[in-house]
Design a protein around this motif. Structure first.
Motif, mmCIF file in Angstrom:
data_model
loop_
_atom_site.group_PDB
_atom_site.id
_atom_site.type_symbol
_atom_site.label_atom_id
_atom_site.label_comp_id
_atom_site.label_asym_id
_atom_site.label_seq_id
_atom_site.Cartn_x
_atom_site.Cartn_y
_atom_site.Cartn_z
ATOM 1 N N ASN A 1 0.810 -1.214 0.000
ATOM 2 C CA ASN A 1 0.000 0.000 0.000
ATOM 3 C C ASN A 1 0.842 1.262 0.000
ATOM 4 O O ASN A 1 0.505 2.238 -0.666
ATOM 5 N N GLU A 2 1.946 1.269 0.727
ATOM 6 C CA GLU A 2 2.739 2.488 0.844
ATOM 7 C C GLU A 2 3.254 2.930 -0.520
ATOM 8 O O GLU A 2 3.148 4.092 -0.901
ATOM 9 N N SER A 3 3.816 1.998 -1.278
ATOM 10 C CA SER A 3 4.355 2.361 -2.584
ATOM 11 C C SER A 3 3.241 2.660 -3.585
ATOM 12 O O SER A 3 3.365 3.563 -4.414
ATOM 13 N N TYR A 4 2.124 1.909 -3.503
ATOM 14 C CA TYR A 4 1.025 2.134 -4.443
ATOM 15 C C TYR A 4 0.382 3.498 -4.225
ATOM 16 O O TYR A 4 0.147 4.248 -5.173
ATOM 17 N N THR A 5 0.124 3.847 -2.959
ATOM 18 C CA THR A 5 -0.471 5.148 -2.661
ATOM 19 C C THR A 5 0.441 6.278 -3.097
ATOM 20 O O THR A 5 -0.009 7.276 -3.686
ATOM 21 N N GLU A 6 1.736 6.131 -2.840
ATOM 22 C CA GLU A 6 2.694 7.158 -3.244
ATOM 23 C C GLU A 6 2.703 7.322 -4.763
ATOM 24 O O GLU A 6 2.772 8.448 -5.278
#
Length: 260
Positions: free
Chosen positions: A74-79
């Protein structure tokens, strides 16, 4: 980079309570999609962070092949979503996607960001990874019985865009793959995918339970109906990702240092 595949440490009950209460706000604020009917929609109002073993159990229960099962980083996708939206806004001469008096173009960028952040989604790509179709839970109608076949979009192959999403921005398959992790924690590249006429991503979770189950079942039926076309499905579980968005920096760091 956060890896959801490792075993999570036990988190205090107060922390879980905060998660259970706050998760509803993200679903309501992001979707605005008939969430007043969350009971009918089959939404878990007390979701908990799932350990990796539990996610694997749910995957087996859904009869999802393990070689097609992934967990969203999620962290990389949201960014990536936010970076893309900001870049698009900058091309329009705006330094922010949050402005007053938005132009139609800026409003479209924000709507795309909202859609791409939804809990349950289906996306189709051709064999080169070029986007063909997308649908998100916001547009699901006929709550009883629930159906993803809006405007008969799945009556033909490939599926056809519904009126509200015609012209909506769609990313290539290569945009998504860096944010997916196999159950063993490994990443996936487009070169590693089996040859197929089409590829399809299904974002699903155990929070919006009914929409997720219905989408998986309907896509299985769709694939069988048009079996003259090969479709390779990538089932991406984003359960913990939906909870992650609600945590503050201190709580996120606690999870990171807990061996997650």
């Amino acid at each position: 980079m956060i890896r959801y595949f490792r075993k999570i440490l036990i988190i205090q009950r107060s922390f879980y309570t905060m998660i259970r209460l706050s998760i509803l706000f993200i679903l309501i604020s992001l979707t605005g999609c008939q969430m007043a009917y969350r009971t009918i929609l089959g939404v878990d109002s007390t979701p908990e962070w799932l350990e990796h073993e539990k996610i694997e159990t749910i995957i087996k229960k859904r009869h999802i092949p393990t070689n097609q099962a992934f967990i969203l980083d999620n962290e990389s996708y949201t960014e990536a979503l936010i970076t893309r939206a900001k870049a698009q806004a900058k091309e329009l001469g705006s330094d922010s996607i949050i402005t007053t008096g938005d132009t139609l173009a800026l409003e479209t960028i924000k709507n795309n960001l909202k859609d791409d952040s939804q809990p349950v989604q289906i996306r189709f790509f051709d064999k080169t990874g070029k986007p063909v179709f997308k649908m998100v839970n916001c547009y699901v109608e006929k709550l009883i019985p629930m159906s993803w076949n809006i405007e008969n979009c799945f009556d033909e192959f490939p599926p056809q865009a519904i009126s509200e999403l015609k012209g909506a921005y769609q990313d290539n398959l290569s945009f998504f793959l860096p944010h997916f992790r196999r159950l063993d924690g490994q990443s996936i590249t487009i070169q590693e995918l089996p040859q197929s006429d089409y590829y399809a991503i299904i974002f699903w979770n155990n929070i919006m339970i009914k929409p997720s189950k219905k989408l998986i079942k309907e896509m299985e039926a769709y694939s069988q109906e048009f079996d003259q076309h090969s479709i390779h499905f990538l089932y991406v579980n984003n359960h913990n990702a939906m909870i992650w968005t609600q945590l503050n920096d201190e709580q996120k760091e606690e999870i990171r240092t807990s061996g997650l």
